[in-house]
Scaffold this active site. Structure first.
Site, PDB file in Angstrom:
ATOM      1  CE  LYS A   1      32.239  57.381  22.801  1.00 11.15           C
ATOM      2  NZ  LYS A   1      31.423  56.283  22.575  1.00 11.15           N
TER       3      LYS A   1
ATOM      4  CG  ASP B   1      26.906  59.516  23.118  1.00  7.09           C
ATOM      5  OD1 ASP B   1      26.308  60.268  22.573  1.00  7.09           O
ATOM      6  OD2 ASP B   1      26.467  59.358  24.355  1.00  7.09           O
TER       7      ASP B   1
END
Ligand code: SF4
Length: 218
Positions: free
Chosen positions: A121, A139
């Site tokens: 991420k 997220d």
């Protein structure tokens, strides 16, 4: 409505209403963004932005941070979640930048995930924000909003959601779509009580349609 039409509406809406959406983290260079994103795990951008000026001042480069002591770094980030781990990660990340990447932040996901404290991420955020690469960081906001809207279907993991999103969004919009989804999730499509009445993409939202159908039955 087909999935592609839903995507098209989503893209057209945000191109019109948030054409220059960007990260709310404050930074001046790739190294500062990397520090800020590592600190932002399980923490608000607001809190991170209150914390980073002192870190950037004391440790303006990977070299200086690599020489920082755990005690010094911890003292500067203690108001942030998980300061123990994050202090270790920041120092380890800076050491690796110096020793393996000549003090520069690498710009590929594969290289970035080698750094302590950097997962997929974070690597996607860095490469998309700094280099506009077509990488989608998923997220909690991106995961929730894309599922509610119906942009993703039965995605059980962030990686599954990421794959679905990048297969439908044209490459040139992917780095912006990440911010559209995050900001929409942060301010409108919030986790507990989404503000559907104020939502400009309500007409294509699967979650909204389902709720409306249920309400009609009551
Ligand atoms: S209509 Fe409601 S659930 Fe759907 S995207 Fe908008 S705020 Fe979220």
């Amino acid at each position: 409505m087909t999935k592609q039409q839903r995507y098209q509406f989503f893209i057209d809406y945000f191109l019109l209403n948030a054409p220059s959406a960007e990260t709310e983290l404050l930074f001046n260079n790739p190294f500062e963004l990397l520090v800020a994103v590592i600190l932002s795990a399980q923490c608000t951008d607001k809190r991170v932005n209150l914390t980073t000026p002192a870190i950037f001042k004391k440790f303006p480069t990977p070299e200086s941070l690599s020489k920082g002591s755990f005690k010094e770094v911890f003292a500067l980030i203690k108001s942030i979640s998980y300061p123990n781990n994050k202090a270790k990660h920041l120092i380890g990340m800076a050491e690796m930048l110096v020793n393996k990447f000549s003090g520069q932040v690498p710009m590929t996901v594969d290289e970035l995930v080698e750094l302590p404290g950097v997962g997929r991420k974070t690597a996607n955020v860095i490469t998309s924000v700094i280099d506009q690469q077509p990488n989608m960081a998923v997220d909690t906001h991106v995961f929730r909003v894309s599922a509610r809207l119906g942009l993703t279907t039965n995605a059980k993991t962030p990686l599954a959601a990421e794959k679905q999103l990048i297969s439908h969004i044209p490459k040139e919009y992917i780095h912006r779509a990440h911010h559209w989804l995050i900001l929409h999730g942060r301010y409108v499509c919030t986790a507990r009580s989404p503000k559907c009445e104020d939502c400009g993409i309500q007409s294509v939202c699967k979650y909204f349609a389902k709720q409306a159908k249920m309400n009609n039955r009551l």
